[in-house]
Design an enzyme around this catalytic site. Structure first.
Site, PDB file in Angstrom:
ATOM      1  N   ARG A   1       1.489   4.001 -11.055  1.00 24.60           N
ATOM      2  CA  ARG A   1       2.429   3.676 -10.003  1.00 24.60           C
ATOM      3  C   ARG A   1       2.602   2.176  -9.758  1.00 24.60           C
ATOM      4  O   ARG A   1       3.724   1.679  -9.656  1.00 24.60           O
ATOM      5  CB  ARG A   1       2.007   4.307  -8.656  1.00 24.60           C
TER       6      ARG A   1
ATOM      7  N   ARG B   1      -4.095  -6.644 -11.621  1.00 23.10           N
ATOM      8  CA  ARG B   1      -5.119  -5.642 -11.265  1.00 23.10           C
ATOM      9  C   ARG B   1      -6.337  -5.903 -12.145  1.00 23.10           C
ATOM     10  O   ARG B   1      -6.200  -6.149 -13.346  1.00 23.10           O
ATOM     11  CB  ARG B   1      -4.623  -4.224 -11.506  1.00 23.10           C
TER      12      ARG B   1
ATOM     13  N   HIS C   1      -6.253  -3.535  -1.815  1.00 22.58           N
ATOM     14  CA  HIS C   1      -5.020  -3.155  -2.533  1.00 22.58           C
ATOM     15  C   HIS C   1      -3.870  -3.381  -1.544  1.00 22.58           C
ATOM     16  O   HIS C   1      -3.294  -2.438  -1.002  1.00 22.58           O
ATOM     17  CB  HIS C   1      -5.112  -1.699  -2.973  1.00 22.58           C
TER      18      HIS C   1
HETATM   19  N1   CP Z   1      -1.901   3.977  -5.954  1.00 24.88           N
HETATM   20  C1   CP Z   1      -2.173   3.358  -7.128  1.00 24.88           C
HETATM   21  O1   CP Z   1      -2.666   2.222  -7.152  1.00 24.88           O
HETATM   22  O2   CP Z   1      -1.832   4.065  -8.240  1.00 24.88           O
HETATM   23  P1   CP Z   1      -1.992   3.554  -9.721  1.00 24.88           P
HETATM   24  O3   CP Z   1      -3.475   3.408  -9.975  1.00 24.88           O
HETATM   25  O4   CP Z   1      -1.345   4.581 -10.597  1.00 24.88           O
HETATM   26  O5   CP Z   1      -1.325   2.210  -9.811  1.00 24.88           O
END
Ligand code: CP
Length: 302
Positions: free
Chosen positions: A51, A101, A129
């Site tokens: 996402r 990330r 986050h």
């Molecule tokens: N919510 C979230 O960070 O999803 P992903 O790990 O798929 O980016």
């Protein structure tokens, strides 16, 4: 916000956070505008994502900007031993903004100290986050009509869940009541609880999910974060701690909405997906509008 990094949700004031949510509403109405032409955003994902990475990609692409980067380090010079510092210095030569990330707590703050362009933290270890936090706030405000005076239940892995840490910190500005449901081993860290105490707000800790379902405005489910456990036996003990099923929602408020940052494993049964109280897929879509608001604000084009 021009040229500022976003590492912790507290890097932006309450007023600035609300400004992002208001701007995101305008992007929800009109998500395609060519206002990022000539800008390059680097997405550096040292840890898996669906996402966050793809919604940043979509956000920038819909606004006419270009995206460079990587989804894992297997094809990069990290494999040859290149340091995070050198990687960030190089990529900041190629781009106007870096979205990063990384599995290590504190890595995003470190990157912001060596980068010549702003850094957006897309998740650093079990720490923070903040962009997920803003889309969670957007989703809560959209479904409840306010962020103030709500009963918010956080369920699951409150120890390692970085989305929980950021959202709890943000909601302490809105006089919310916190209902913290977790196994004893996965309680919310004291450092995060301190933010609630500093604002003299209420929090209650529970081990049973059923105890919070009748009182919650929002149930924020989370995955037990297997990748953060050093001992797999400890993960096995708690991996099925909470499974929310459709029949458990009888007696919950009509206005209740179930959120989850996703991915889910088994903590929300699929029989809830068609219940109007399920909001997690729409929540993830809201991430595109919020990230459009963030990128354009930090690049100073709006
Ligand atoms: N919510 C979230 O960070 O999803 P992903 O790990 O798929 O980016």
């Amino acid at each position: 916000m021009k040229n500022r990094s976003l590492i912790s949700i507290n890097d932006f004031s309450k007023e600035e956070q609300i400004g992002i949510l208001d701007l995101a509403e305008s992007f929800e109405k009109q998500p395609t505008r060519k206002i990022l032409e000539g800008h390059v955003v680097a997405n550096l994902f040292f840890e898996p994502s669906t996402r966050t990475r793809l919604s940043f990609d979509t956000a920038v692409n819909r606004l006419g900007g270009k995206v460079i980067g990587f989804a894992d380090t297997s094809s990069t010079s990290v494999q040859k031993g290149e340091s995070l510092k050198d990687t960030i210095i190089m990529v900041s030569n190629y781009s106007d903004l870096i979205v990063m990330r990384h599995p290590k707590d504190g890595s995003a703050r470190y990157a912001s100290e060596v980068s010549s362009v702003p850094i957006i933290n897309a998740g650093d270890g079990a720490n923070q986050h903040p962009t997920q936090c803003l889309l969670d706030m957007y989703s809560i405000r959209k479904t409840q009509g306010t962020l103030e005076n709500l009963d918010i239940a956080f369920v699951g892995d409150l120890k390692y869940g970085r989305t929980v840490h950021s959202l709890v910190m943000a909601l302490t500005n809105f006089n919310c009541r916190f209902h913290l449901v977790s196994p004893p081993e996965l309680k919310l860290p004291s450092a995060v609880k301190m933010h609630i105490k500093e604002k003299q707000l209420e929090y209650t800790q529970y081990t049973e999910l059923q105890d919070v379902l009748p009182i919650a405005d929002i149930v924020y489910m989370t995955r037990i974060q297997r990748e953060r456990f050093s001992d797999p036996i400890e993960y096995e003990k708690v991996k099925n701690a909470y499974i929310l099923r459709n029949n458990m929602l009888k007696g919950s408020k009509e206005s209740l909405r179930i959120l989850h940052p996703l991915p889910r494993v088994n903590e929300i049964n699929v029989d809830i997906d068609d219940n109007p109280k399920a909001y997690y897929f729409q929540q993830a879509l809201n991430g595109v509008y919020v990230r459009q608001a963030l990128v354009t604000s930090i690049l100073g084009v709006i």
